[in-house]
Design an enzyme around this catalytic site. Sequence first.
Site, mmCIF file in Angstrom:
data_model
loop_
_atom_site.group_PDB
_atom_site.id
_atom_site.type_symbol
_atom_site.label_atom_id
_atom_site.label_comp_id
_atom_site.label_asym_id
_atom_site.label_seq_id
_atom_site.Cartn_x
_atom_site.Cartn_y
_atom_site.Cartn_z
ATOM 1 N N GLU A 88 7.508 -68.342 -46.795
ATOM 2 C CA GLU A 88 8.382 -68.216 -45.757
ATOM 3 C C GLU A 88 8.165 -66.926 -44.954
ATOM 4 O OE1 GLU A 88 12.637 -68.487 -46.833
ATOM 5 O OE2 GLU A 88 12.265 -70.470 -47.694
ATOM 6 N N ARG A 100 12.859 -56.478 -48.232
ATOM 7 C CA ARG A 100 14.209 -55.986 -49.205
ATOM 8 C C ARG A 100 14.129 -56.817 -50.620
ATOM 9 N NH1 ARG A 100 18.566 -59.630 -45.802
ATOM 10 N NH2 ARG A 100 17.875 -58.271 -44.134
ATOM 11 N N HIS A 114 18.666 -74.659 -47.866
ATOM 12 C CA HIS A 114 19.320 -73.787 -47.466
ATOM 13 C C HIS A 114 20.810 -74.107 -47.948
ATOM 14 C CE1 HIS A 114 21.275 -70.150 -46.135
ATOM 15 N NE2 HIS A 114 19.783 -69.608 -46.044
ATOM 16 N N HIS A 153 15.591 -64.125 -55.035
ATOM 17 C CA HIS A 153 16.885 -63.576 -55.825
ATOM 18 C C HIS A 153 16.515 -62.832 -56.987
ATOM 19 C CE1 HIS A 153 19.930 -64.546 -52.841
ATOM 20 N NE2 HIS A 153 19.736 -65.803 -53.034
ATOM 21 N N ARG A 195 9.917 -60.764 -46.323
ATOM 22 C CA ARG A 195 10.771 -60.250 -45.047
ATOM 23 C C ARG A 195 10.286 -59.039 -44.707
ATOM 24 N NH1 ARG A 195 16.238 -63.013 -44.635
ATOM 25 N NH2 ARG A 195 16.406 -61.307 -42.865
ATOM 26 N N THR A 212 18.737 -66.035 -44.313
ATOM 27 C CA THR A 212 18.573 -66.760 -43.038
ATOM 28 C C THR A 212 19.784 -67.535 -42.496
ATOM 29 O OG1 THR A 212 16.208 -67.184 -44.093
ATOM 30 C CG2 THR A 212 16.699 -68.141 -42.072
ATOM 31 N N HIS A 269 10.245 -65.594 -49.647
ATOM 32 C CA HIS A 269 10.321 -65.146 -48.149
ATOM 33 C C HIS A 269 9.708 -63.902 -48.047
ATOM 34 C CE1 HIS A 269 13.149 -64.704 -44.349
ATOM 35 N NE2 HIS A 269 11.721 -64.172 -44.094
ATOM 36 N N GLU A 272 11.483 -78.085 -41.699
ATOM 37 C CA GLU A 272 12.496 -78.333 -42.836
ATOM 38 C C GLU A 272 13.831 -78.161 -42.209
ATOM 39 O OE1 GLU A 272 11.734 -74.980 -45.968
ATOM 40 O OE2 GLU A 272 14.002 -74.784 -46.144
ATOM 41 N N ASN A 276 12.987 -71.211 -54.877
ATOM 42 C CA ASN A 276 13.003 -70.152 -54.017
ATOM 43 C C ASN A 276 13.209 -68.740 -55.004
ATOM 44 O OD1 ASN A 276 13.725 -67.611 -52.500
ATOM 45 N ND2 ASN A 276 13.401 -68.717 -50.633
#
Length: 246
Positions: free
Chosen positions: A70, A49, A190, A10, A45, A101, A43, A151, A7
Amino acid sequence: MASLGVNIDHIANVRQARQTIEPDPVQLAFLAEIGGADGITVHLREDRRHIQDRDLQLLRETVKSSLNLEMAATEEMVQIALNTLPEMVTIVPEKREEVTTEGGLSITANEKYLKNVIEQVQSSGIPVSLFIDPDKEQLEASARVGATWIELHTGHYAEASRQNKPLELSKIKEGAAIARSLGLRVNAGHGLTYQNVEAVALIEGMEELNIGHSIIARSIAVGLTEAVREMKSLVQNPRTEYLFGK
Ligand code: PXP
């Protein structure tokens, strides 16, 4: 043997902190693939963001492994998924005020709505995964709404104290077994780190682990290719005698 989805949200977080053009998650996704990422996860969003629409479009053109999108189960996101055609859509709950999340979806509370969303997405050939807690009712509902994958949310396991980790791990194991008995394919993610990932990678039938924060954090010290290589090695060769880290 489980595979590794990286992922890269970041990376975009750092860029957006300055509203500038670097670091570019699109360029750096390539380094994650060189390090052995089996897939790239982003992801998108609703408040944009971190990952931007431009990132998703370019990643669709450049990712050579597998692209996992995602997203929240909204009409806007469904249209974006249908236009982008990622290899997988993972539906996640989304609250504006959260930092990341926070928990799994409630499938039981939204069965009819989610069934319709999943049908729309899967009708264009994109398999849908549902991010859920390892809860029997949610697993059964996931099968009823027609998901291909689930998941399992590993956040509670990741956050548990050393004493409570075996209990949280057993919930994930049990969840994975129930999912498979229902014909669902199993991913997890996660909060997974270099210290706690091996026990999850050892779970029977675990197909893919989605990991972001820990890999991107380590990449600051050793570079993204090496950080991914190290995580991939733990996912592929988990040590049975070293279950929960120090
Ligand atoms: N899986 C899902 C569904 C997520 O929402 C996230 C966080 O974006 C992850 C995996 C990765 O979590 P982490 O960054 O803690 O590794």
